[in-house]
Design a protein around this motif. Structure first.
Motif, PDB file in Angstrom:
ATOM      1  N   GLU A  36       0.742  -1.174   0.176  1.00  0.00           N
ATOM      2  CA  GLU A  36       0.080  -0.014  -0.036  1.00  0.00           C
ATOM      3  C   GLU A  36       0.918   1.275   0.140  1.00  0.00           C
ATOM      4  O   GLU A  36       1.716   1.508   0.858  1.00  0.00           O
ATOM      5  CB  GLU A  36      -0.862  -0.057   1.333  1.00  0.00           C
ATOM      6  N   TRP A  37       0.467   2.095  -0.885  1.00  0.00           N
ATOM      7  CA  TRP A  37       1.378   3.386  -0.905  1.00  0.00           C
ATOM      8  C   TRP A  37       0.932   4.626  -0.183  1.00  0.00           C
ATOM      9  O   TRP A  37      -0.086   4.337   0.308  1.00  0.00           O
ATOM     10  CB  TRP A  37       1.450   3.708  -2.200  1.00  0.00           C
ATOM     11  N   GLU A  38       1.621   5.563   0.021  1.00  0.00           N
ATOM     12  CA  GLU A  38       1.291   6.650   0.919  1.00  0.00           C
ATOM     13  C   GLU A  38      -0.177   7.203   0.573  1.00  0.00           C
ATOM     14  O   GLU A  38      -0.840   7.664   1.512  1.00  0.00           O
ATOM     15  CB  GLU A  38       2.352   7.821   0.916  1.00  0.00           C
ATOM     16  N   ASP A  39      -0.551   7.264  -0.666  1.00  0.00           N
ATOM     17  CA  ASP A  39      -1.924   7.555  -0.967  1.00  0.00           C
ATOM     18  C   ASP A  39      -2.878   6.661  -0.910  1.00  0.00           C
ATOM     19  O   ASP A  39      -4.036   6.866  -0.976  1.00  0.00           O
ATOM     20  CB  ASP A  39      -1.794   8.078  -2.438  1.00  0.00           C
ATOM     21  N   GLY A  40      -2.771   5.496  -0.117  1.00  0.00           N
ATOM     22  CA  GLY A  40      -3.951   4.356   0.014  1.00  0.00           C
ATOM     23  C   GLY A  40      -3.864   3.486  -1.005  1.00  0.00           C
ATOM     24  O   GLY A  40      -4.738   2.475  -0.918  1.00  0.00           O
ATOM     25  N   THR A  41      -3.253   3.624  -2.125  1.00  0.00           N
ATOM     26  CA  THR A  41      -3.797   2.736  -3.319  1.00  0.00           C
ATOM     27  C   THR A  41      -2.594   1.501  -3.194  1.00  0.00           C
ATOM     28  O   THR A  41      -1.589   1.726  -2.669  1.00  0.00           O
ATOM     29  CB  THR A  41      -3.234   3.577  -4.778  1.00  0.00           C
TER      30      THR A  41
END
Length: 81
Positions: A36-41
Motif C-alpha cells: 500500500e502506497w502513501e496515498d492508500g492505493t
C-alpha cells in the motif's frame, strides 16, 4: 502504432531491500506481492537488491583503490619482482 504488439505497462513499486527506499514507476514485470502506497492505493511490489539509494556511485561511498597498491599486491601474490 500497431495495436496489440506493445506490452501492458502498469504502475509498480520497486523497493530496495537494503535501505527500504521505495519508488513508483511503470513496468511490465510480474509479481505476486503488493504494497500500500502513501496515498492508500495498492500497487504490485518488486524487491531489488540495489537502487540509486544504495548504489555506491550515487551515494558517494565508492571505494577508491590506489593503483600502486594493486600492483604491489599483484607482485606479492605472484612473486614477481
Amino acid at each position: 502504432m500497431k495495436a496489440g504488439i506493445h506490452p501492458d505497462y502498469r504502475k509498480v513499486v520497486f523497493m530496495d531491500i537494503n535501505t527500504g527506499f521505495k519508488f513508483i514507476t511503470g513496468s511490465t514485470m510480474k509479481t505476486n506481492e503488493t504494497v500500500e502506497w502513501e496515498d492508500g492505493t495498492t500497487y504490485p511490489l518488486i524487491k531489488v537488491e540495489i537502487s540509486s539509494d544504495s548504489h555506491p556511485f550515487y551515494t558517494g561511498r565508492q571505494k577508491h583503490a590506489a593503483a600502486d597498491g594493486r600492483v604491489e599486491r599483484f607482485n606479492k601474490k605472484y612473486g614477481l619482482k
